[in-house]
Design an enzyme around this catalytic site. Structure first.
Site, PDB file in Angstrom:
ATOM      1  N   TYR A   1       9.060 -34.636 -34.645  1.00 43.94           N
ATOM      2  CA  TYR A   1      10.009 -35.748 -34.616  1.00 43.94           C
ATOM      3  C   TYR A   1      10.576 -35.897 -33.201  1.00 43.94           C
ATOM      4  O   TYR A   1      10.637 -36.996 -32.656  1.00 43.94           O
ATOM      5  CB  TYR A   1      11.132 -35.491 -35.624  1.00 43.94           C
TER       6      TYR A   1
ATOM      7  N   LYS B   1      10.363 -39.116 -30.599  1.00 44.89           N
ATOM      8  CA  LYS B   1      11.545 -39.780 -30.042  1.00 44.89           C
ATOM      9  C   LYS B   1      11.523 -39.736 -28.515  1.00 44.89           C
ATOM     10  O   LYS B   1      11.928 -40.693 -27.848  1.00 44.89           O
ATOM     11  CB  LYS B   1      12.832 -39.140 -30.576  1.00 44.89           C
TER      12      LYS B   1
ATOM     13  N   SER C   1      17.542 -39.861 -30.386  1.00 48.60           N
ATOM     14  CA  SER C   1      18.019 -38.653 -31.048  1.00 48.60           C
ATOM     15  C   SER C   1      18.313 -37.581 -30.010  1.00 48.60           C
ATOM     16  O   SER C   1      17.629 -37.499 -28.987  1.00 48.60           O
ATOM     17  CB  SER C   1      16.935 -38.141 -32.010  1.00 48.60           C
TER      18      SER C   1
END
Length: 150
Positions: free
Chosen positions: A69, A73, A50
């Protein structure tokens, strides 16, 4: 930004969920499929990363949201690099790639279309700044569009 900081249980639950999915889940997946990859002709493993894990993108565009998040990642990208280092001698390439903006169902169609238009406008502005010598925009675009690890 860290709204869950006051809610310790919520912070633990959300961060654990992201880490289990993006780090531990990929480690299990890699370990299951490496024997098959080693026997195959195309020895490449591609993981979806991402732009949220791209430090230059975060800092240059001041992206504040999705911290947990993003951290999961980023950790996943390190795991991918470690697997790449381990299996490089066997001719296996492990890479993480960021697909760019993806509709994951958080927006209705109108909001998502507006989001895409604004994103493309932002990219055009950064490119314009880069070509005019006003900033290091080409690094931002390159980092997000081809966020590849290693």
């Amino acid at each position: 930004m860290f709204k869950r900081g006051d809610k310790h249980e919520d912070l633990e639950e959300v961060s654990s969920k992201h880490f289990r999915t993006n780090v531990v889940g990929n480690i299990h997946f890699f370990n299951l499929f490496v024997p098959l990859v080693l026997k195959g002709k195309v020895k490449k493993v591609i993981t979806i990363s991402s732009g949220h894990a791209d430090l230059d993108l975060i800092n240059n565009l001041e992206v504040e949201n999705s911290a947990l998040y993003a951290a999961s990642k980023a950790a996943m990208n390190v795991i991918v690099a470690k697997f790449n280092a381990q299996y490089k001698k066997d001719g296996v390439l492990f890479v993480s790639m960021s697909p760019g903006v993806v509709d994951v169902g958080h927006f209705d169609n109108g909001a998502y279309n507006l989001f895409l238009k604004l994103t493309h406008l932002g990219i055009l502005l950064i490119r314009t700044q880069s070509h005019s010598g006003a900033g290091a925009g080409s690094d931002v675009i390159h980092g997000q569009a081809s966020s590849v690890c290693p």
